[in-house]
Design an enzyme around this catalytic site. Structure first.
Site, short mmCIF file in Angstrom:
data_model
loop_
_atom_site.label_atom_id
_atom_site.label_comp_id
_atom_site.label_asym_id
_atom_site.label_seq_id
_atom_site.Cartn_x
_atom_site.Cartn_y
_atom_site.Cartn_z
N ASN A 1 -17.00 -3.57 -39.25
CA ASN A 1 -15.82 -3.64 -38.66
C ASN A 1 -14.60 -3.37 -40.12
O ASN A 1 -13.42 -3.30 -39.65
CB ASN A 1 -15.63 -4.94 -37.88
CG ASN A 1 -16.27 -5.23 -36.70
OD1 ASN A 1 -16.67 -4.08 -36.33
ND2 ASN A 1 -16.41 -6.35 -36.26
N CYS B 1 -18.87 -2.05 -25.90
CA CYS B 1 -19.49 -2.97 -25.37
C CYS B 1 -19.04 -3.31 -24.25
O CYS B 1 -17.58 -3.55 -23.99
CB CYS B 1 -19.63 -4.18 -26.14
SG CYS B 1 -20.98 -3.60 -27.53
N ARG C 1 -25.91 0.28 -33.19
CA ARG C 1 -24.50 0.70 -33.26
C ARG C 1 -23.85 -0.24 -34.50
O ARG C 1 -22.81 0.09 -35.06
CB ARG C 1 -23.79 0.31 -32.29
CG ARG C 1 -23.84 1.23 -30.82
CD ARG C 1 -22.89 1.00 -29.66
NE ARG C 1 -21.46 0.69 -30.33
CZ ARG C 1 -20.93 -0.39 -29.65
NH1 ARG C 1 -21.10 -0.83 -28.55
NH2 ARG C 1 -19.60 -0.54 -30.12
C1 UD1 Z 1 -12.84 -6.47 -32.82
C2 UD1 Z 1 -14.29 -6.03 -33.27
C3 UD1 Z 1 -15.26 -6.81 -32.63
C4 UD1 Z 1 -14.89 -8.37 -32.20
C5 UD1 Z 1 -13.31 -8.51 -31.77
C6 UD1 Z 1 -13.12 -10.00 -31.88
C7 UD1 Z 1 -14.00 -4.08 -34.60
C8 UD1 Z 1 -14.17 -2.74 -34.58
N1 UD1 Z 1 -14.47 -4.76 -33.43
O1 UD1 Z 1 -12.70 -5.92 -31.68
O2 UD1 Z 1 -16.47 -6.55 -33.25
O3 UD1 Z 1 -15.56 -8.94 -31.44
O4 UD1 Z 1 -12.60 -7.94 -32.83
O5 UD1 Z 1 -13.28 -10.50 -33.03
O6 UD1 Z 1 -13.33 -4.75 -35.56
N2 UD1 Z 1 -6.85 -8.05 -26.15
C9 UD1 Z 1 -5.84 -7.63 -25.33
N3 UD1 Z 1 -4.89 -6.85 -25.30
C10 UD1 Z 1 -5.15 -5.92 -26.35
C11 UD1 Z 1 -6.14 -5.88 -27.23
C12 UD1 Z 1 -7.01 -7.05 -27.00
O7 UD1 Z 1 -5.72 -8.76 -24.33
O8 UD1 Z 1 -4.21 -5.04 -26.82
C13 UD1 Z 1 -7.91 -9.00 -25.96
C14 UD1 Z 1 -9.27 -8.44 -25.70
O9 UD1 Z 1 -9.34 -8.11 -24.43
C15 UD1 Z 1 -10.18 -9.67 -26.15
C16 UD1 Z 1 -8.99 -10.02 -27.29
O10 UD1 Z 1 -7.96 -9.61 -27.20
O11 UD1 Z 1 -10.23 -10.52 -25.05
C17 UD1 Z 1 -9.91 -9.78 -28.56
O12 UD1 Z 1 -9.87 -8.46 -28.85
P1 UD1 Z 1 -9.54 -7.82 -30.35
O13 UD1 Z 1 -9.38 -8.68 -31.22
O14 UD1 Z 1 -8.52 -6.86 -29.94
O15 UD1 Z 1 -10.95 -7.03 -30.59
P2 UD1 Z 1 -11.26 -5.48 -30.92
O16 UD1 Z 1 -10.31 -5.26 -31.96
O17 UD1 Z 1 -11.61 -4.82 -29.95
#
Ligand code: UD1
Length: 418
Positions: free
Chosen positions: A23, A118, A398
Site C-alpha cells: 500500500n 476486492c 495480489r
Molecule cells: C486503502 C488500502 C486498503 C485498506 C483501506 C482501509 C491501498 C491501496 N488500499 O484502500 O488495503 O483496506 O485503505 O484502510 O492503500 N470511502 C468513501 N468515499 C470515498 C473513498 C472511500 O465513502 O471517496 C469509504 C470506503 O467505501 C470505505 C472507507 O471509506 O468504506 C475506507 O476507504 P479508503 O480509506 O478510501 O480505502 P482505500 O484507499 O480504497
C-alpha cells in the site's frame, strides 16, 4: 487456477523476512507520473497489484524496467501521454484510482474507467471527487468512467468527511504542483501515506504534517526524479504474527518497523501473545494460554481492517466469546462462511462477528473471497487438523510475496497446486 494446500497442525519455527508495503508502493508508482523524469524504487514487492499499476503506467506511455532479482523498478514517465489507461487493467484493482491525482496535476486532465478490486463493500469515490474539485477540477462521472479537467489547479482547504486513504493520497498528489497552499483536514494517517509524502518530498515537493490528520502542501513549480525505498509491510508482518499465534508457535520476523505495528501488537498482547522487539525484528511467541478479546477496526492508529479476517481466524481457536466489529467496509465478513466450513463457530450480526472459540479447526475445501480473507484461511489451515485447500488464490497473490514459500521456510506443510 492456483490453490494452496495446507496440512495443518505443525509448529512453526525459524525466521521470516517481510517485504515492502504494497500500500506504499502502489501510490509511489502512481506518483512517478508527476515528474516526467526517472525514478528508481528499491525493495519493490513483486506482487500482482504492483504489476497491474506498472502495466497501467505502461499503457499510457511510461517506460518501466523491472529487475525481479534485485527487487528494483526503474520508471521513466517522460513519454507519458494524456490518454485513457487500459480499462481492462484499471478494472483489476481499486488502487488504479491513484493515478487520478498525478494525471490531473501533470496534464490538467484524466479519463479513467471505474476500477474494480476486492469485493468488500461499495467503495464510492465521492471523497476523491470532493478533494480534486476543491483544487479546481471539473469532474464528470459518466457511465463506467470518470473524467476531470482543470485549466489550473489552485491550493485549497479540504475537509474529508472520513479519513479515506486513497482520497488523501490523490489530493496530496494533485496538490503538489498546484498554485499556493492546500490543507487537508481529517486526512488519513496511515504510515503508507507518510511514506508517499516522504517519496514526493524527495522529488522536491513541499508537504508538511505527513502522518498526522492535517496535511499542508505548498505547491512547487516542478519535481525531479528520485531513488526511494518504501517502508515494510505492516499487514504482512501482522499476518505472520497471527501465524505464530494460531499455531501456538514462536519465531522471528525480520524487516519490520515496530512503530507502525503498535495497533496490531496492542490487540495481540491483550490476547496473551508475547511480542518482543529486537531492532528491525520481532520475536513472536504464541505458545501460551490465549485469551478471547473484542476487536474493532478503525482508521490508523486504530486496528486495521486489513487484519480483521486474520484475527477473526485466530479468535476462532481461542476459548470464550470474542466480538469483532468492522467499521471500515460494510461487506468484509465473507471469510466467516468459509471458516465455518472448517468448524468455526461464528455468527454475523450486522457489522459484528460473534466468535465462540473451539478447541480445533478441521481442514476443508475453502475459497479465498478476497485478498486478506484468503490469507486468513491459510492461517486457519495451518492450525487445522487435516488438509485444507484454499482456492481462488489469485486474490492472495495480489498482496503477499511467495506466501507459501515463506510458510514453508517456517516449517509449514504447504504447497501450491496449479
Ligand atoms: C486503502 C488500502 C486498503 C485498506 C483501506 C482501509 C491501498 C491501496 N488500499 O484502500 O488495503 O483496506 O485503505 O484502510 O492503500 N470511502 C468513501 N468515499 C470515498 C473513498 C472511500 O465513502 O471517496 C469509504 C470506503 O467505501 C470505505 C472507507 O471509506 O468504506 C475506507 O476507504 P479508503 O480509506 O478510501 O480505502 P482505500 O484507499 O480504497
Amino acid at each position: 487456477m492456483s490453490k494452496i494446500v495446507v496440512r495443518g497442525g505443525r509448529k512453526l519455527h525459524g525466521e521470516v523476512q517481510i517485504s515492502s508495503a504494497k500500500n506504499s508502493v502502489l501510490p509511489i508508482i502512481a506518483g512517478c507520473i508527476l515528474n516526467g523524469d526517472k525514478c528508481v524504487i528499491n525493495n519493490v514487492p513483486m506482487l500482482e497489484d504492483v504489476f497491474v499499476i506498472i502495466d497501467i503506467l505502461k499503457s499510457i506511455g511510461a517506460k518501466v524496467d523491472i529487475n525481479k532479482i534485485e527487487n528494483k523498478v526503474i520508471i521513466d514517465t517522460e513519454d507519458i501521454k494524456d490518454c485513457m489507461p487500459d480499462s481492462e487493467l484499471v478494472k483489476k484493482m481499486r488502487a488504479s484510482f491513484l493515478i487520478m491525482g498525478p494525471m490531473l496535476c501533470r496534464f490538467g486532465h484524466f479519463k479513467i474507467s471505474l476500477p474494480g478490486g476486492c469485493n468488500i463493500g461499495t467503495r464510492p469515490i465521492d471523497l476523491h471527487i470532493k478533494g480534486l474539485s476543491a483544487l479546481g477540477a471539473k469532474i464528470n462521472v459518466g457511465y463506467g468512467y470518470v473524467e476531470a479537467f482543470a485549466k489550473k489547479l489552485v491550493g485549497s482547504n479540504v475537509y474529508l468527511d472520513f479519513p479515506s486513504v486513497g482520497a488523501t493520497e490523490n489530493i496530496i498528489m494533485a496538490a503538489v504542483m498546484a498554485e499556493g497552499e492546500t490543507i487537508i483536514e481529517n486526512a488519513a494517517e496511515e504510515p503508507e501515506i507518510a511514506d508517499l509524502g516522504r517519496f514526493l518530498n524527495s522529488m522536491g515537493a513541499n508537504i508538511m504534517g505527513i502522518g498526522t490528520d492535517t496535511i499542508r502542501i505548498i505547491g512547487v513549480k516542478s519535481l525531479k526524479g528520485t531513488t526511494y525505498k518504501p517502508i515494510s509491510d505492516r499487514i504482512e508482518c501482522g499476518t505472520f504474527m497471527i501465524a505464530a499465534a494460531i499455531t501456538r508457535s514462536k519465531f522471528k520476523i525480520n524487516g519490520v518497523n515496530f512503530e507502525y505495528l503498535k495497533p496490531i501488537i496492542a490487540k495481540l498482547t491483550e490476547a496473551g501473545i508475547y511480542i518482543e522487539p529486537k531492532g528491525n525484528s520481532v520475536i513472536v511467541d504464541g505458545n501460551r494460554e490465549l485469551r478471547h478479546i473484542d476487536v474493532k477496526t478503525m482508521p490508523y492508529p486504530g486496528f486495521p481492517t486489513d487484519m480483521q479476517s486474520q484475527i477473526t481466524g485466530l479468535l476462532c481457536t481461542v476459548k470464550g466469546t470474542s466480538i469483532i466489529t468492522e467499521t471500515i467496509f460494510e461487506n468484509r465478513f465473507m471469510h466467516a462462511a468459509e471458516m465455518k466450513r472448517m468448524g468455526a463457530n461464528i455468527k454475523i450480526d450486522g457489522r459484528s462477528a460473534v466468535v465462540e472459540g473451539i478447541s480445533k479447526l478441521t481442514g476443508a475445501k475453502v475459497r479465498a473471497t478476497d485478498l486478506r480473507a484468503g490469507a486468513a484461511l491459510i492461517l486457519c489451515g495451518l492450525a487445522a487438523e487435516g488438509e485444507t485447500e484454499v482456492s481462488d488464490i489469485y486474490h492472495v497473490d495480489r498482496g503477499y510475496v511467495n506466501i507459501e514459500e515463506k510458510f514453508k521456510l517456517l516449517g509449514a506443510d504447504i504447497e501450491r497446486v496449479n
